[in-house]
Write an enzyme that holds these catalytic residues in place. Structure first.
Site, PDB file in Angstrom:
ATOM      1  N   HIS A 145       0.857  -1.187   0.000  1.00 48.73           N
ATOM      2  CA  HIS A 145       0.000   0.000   0.000  1.00 48.73           C
ATOM      3  C   HIS A 145       0.898   1.244   0.000  1.00 48.73           C
ATOM      4  O   HIS A 145       1.956   1.245   0.635  1.00 48.73           O
ATOM      5  CB  HIS A 145      -0.909   0.000   1.242  1.00 48.73           C
ATOM      6  CG  HIS A 145      -1.971   1.046   1.167  1.00 48.73           C
ATOM      7  ND1 HIS A 145      -1.709   2.373   1.406  1.00 48.73           N
ATOM      8  CD2 HIS A 145      -3.289   0.975   0.856  1.00 48.73           C
ATOM      9  CE1 HIS A 145      -2.825   3.066   1.243  1.00 48.73           C
ATOM     10  NE2 HIS A 145      -3.797   2.245   0.908  1.00 48.73           N
ATOM     11  N   GLY A 169     -11.666   5.130   3.553  1.00 49.17           N
ATOM     12  CA  GLY A 169     -12.533   5.930   4.427  1.00 49.17           C
ATOM     13  C   GLY A 169     -14.002   5.530   4.398  1.00 49.17           C
ATOM     14  O   GLY A 169     -14.637   5.392   5.460  1.00 49.17           O
ATOM     15  N   GLY A 194      -7.811   9.243  -0.227  1.00 47.27           N
ATOM     16  CA  GLY A 194      -8.247  10.154   0.837  1.00 47.27           C
ATOM     17  C   GLY A 194      -8.448  11.593   0.401  1.00 47.27           C
ATOM     18  O   GLY A 194      -8.678  12.469   1.236  1.00 47.27           O
ATOM     19  N   GLU A 205      -4.219   2.095  -7.250  1.00 47.71           N
ATOM     20  CA  GLU A 205      -4.567   3.163  -6.311  1.00 47.71           C
ATOM     21  C   GLU A 205      -3.666   4.377  -6.554  1.00 47.71           C
ATOM     22  O   GLU A 205      -2.558   4.460  -5.988  1.00 47.71           O
ATOM     23  CB  GLU A 205      -4.359   2.685  -4.865  1.00 47.71           C
ATOM     24  CG  GLU A 205      -5.269   1.567  -4.435  1.00 47.71           C
ATOM     25  CD  GLU A 205      -5.568   1.640  -2.947  1.00 47.71           C
ATOM     26  OE1 GLU A 205      -6.743   1.642  -2.581  1.00 47.71           O
ATOM     27  OE2 GLU A 205      -4.610   1.722  -2.136  1.00 47.71           O
TER      28      GLU A 205
HETATM   29  P1  PGA Z   1      -9.650   5.981   0.501  1.00 48.88           P
HETATM   30  O1  PGA Z   1      -8.426   4.973   0.695  1.00 48.88           O
HETATM   31  O2  PGA Z   1     -10.814   5.174   0.003  1.00 48.88           O
HETATM   32  O3  PGA Z   1      -9.887   6.565   1.853  1.00 48.88           O
HETATM   33  O4  PGA Z   1      -9.216   6.996  -0.513  1.00 48.88           O
HETATM   34  C1  PGA Z   1      -8.217   3.895  -0.182  1.00 48.88           C
HETATM   35  C2  PGA Z   1      -6.987   3.131   0.217  1.00 48.88           C
HETATM   36  O5  PGA Z   1      -6.012   3.743   0.654  1.00 48.88           O
HETATM   37  O6  PGA Z   1      -6.959   1.891   0.112  1.00 48.88           O
END
Ligand code: PGA
Length: 275
Positions: free
Chosen positions: A126, A261, A202, A196
């Site tokens: 990640h 989130g 976020g 991602e």
């Molecule tokens: P997010 O995070 O949905 O809060 O943007 C996704 C992640 O980091 O896996």
């Protein structure tokens, strides 16, 4: 594999009490749903909660089994384990694991420990771990090997920074991440790769569908060339919510979502599951 997969990544959030309420509420909402039409649901809570949540899920599954069998005591242990696994709608995963089996690695947990406490999946690479824990592609490749040896399904995260996108080097960067983060000769029965983009995590900003499609296609082409990967799924993650989940899920070559989130609220997560 046609089933979509929706993964909740709680990161370092939630308490045990909140986790219990989340599981109760979501399980309640899933009762009576046609399992065939549901996506595969995976929850990756903080590792310290996995065993506890696994216990909550087993309690629910046990109740179901008691409704189906008059004398549960008579069912052999192995059979009971199989029954419990077949009833499992919310599967569990870790957010990381160490690449060694054991040793003097204070604060770390091994793939086997994750497996033993109820994990089936593990998120690896990640961007938050790459950034804060200085994880390199080479270390991530070793972690994937460790996970595969324990029969955990690895969820490899890749994605570019805002600067890399603006400079137009994002495709090469992602290809490199995949090439270097995947062990060369290890047979991987099932691999999940989550695209991602770091600038989307976020931030409330998501790429356009065309942008997601472009990367999903790129990842697919890259993985198809690899003889050591039997089956793979490509996910999107970054600011997913119930408003955008349906459209993203319909993107060509996207087989699921990794949700941060928005997964903390069981109602919102349920809406995403149903999208
Ligand atoms: P997010 O995070 O949905 O809060 O943007 C996704 C992640 O980091 O896996």
């Amino acid at each position: 594999m046609n089933k979509k997969i929706i993964i909740a990544n709680w990161k370092m959030n939630s308490s045990f009490d909140e986790a219990q309420i989340w599981i109760e509420n979501l399980s309640q909402k899933l009762i009576g749903k046609n399992v065939q039409t549901l996506p595969e649901i995976v929850l990756c809570p903080p590792s310290i909660m996995i065993d506890y949540i696994d216990g909550l899920l087993i309690e629910n599954e046990f109740e179901e089994i008691e409704k189906m069998h008059s004398d549960v005591e008579q069912i052999e242990e192995k059979e009971l384990e199989k029954l419990i696994a077949s009833l499992r709608l919310i599967k569990l995963g870790g957010q990381d694991c160490h690449h060694n089996d054991k040793g003097a690695f204070t604060g770390e947990i091994s793939a086997k420990m994750l497996k033993d406490c109820g994990g089936w999946y593990v998120i690896l690479g990640h961007s938050e771990r790459r950034q804060h824990c200085k994880e390199t592609d080479q270390i991530i490749a070793q972690k994937i090997s460790a996970a595969v040896k324990e029969n955990l399904v690895p969820i490899l995260c890749v994605g570019e920074s805002k600067k890399q996108r603006e400079q137009g080097v994002y495709k090469d960067f992602i290809i490199n991440q995949i090439e270097n983060s995947l062990p060369q000769n290890l047979l991987i029965k099932r691999l999940i790769v989550a695209y991602e983009p770091i600038w989307s995590i976020g931030s409330g900003v998501t790429p356009t569908i065309a942008e997601i499609e472009e990367i999903a296609d790129l990842i697919k082409q890259e993985l198809q060339q690899r003889k050591n990967i039997s089956e793979f799924q490509i996910l999107y993650g970054g600011s997913v919510n119930s408003e955008n989940s349906g459209e993203i899920l319909n993107t060509k070559n996207i087989n699921g979502l990794l949700v941060g989130g928005a997964s903390l609220d069981d109602r919102e997560f349920f809406k995403i599951i149903c999208s």
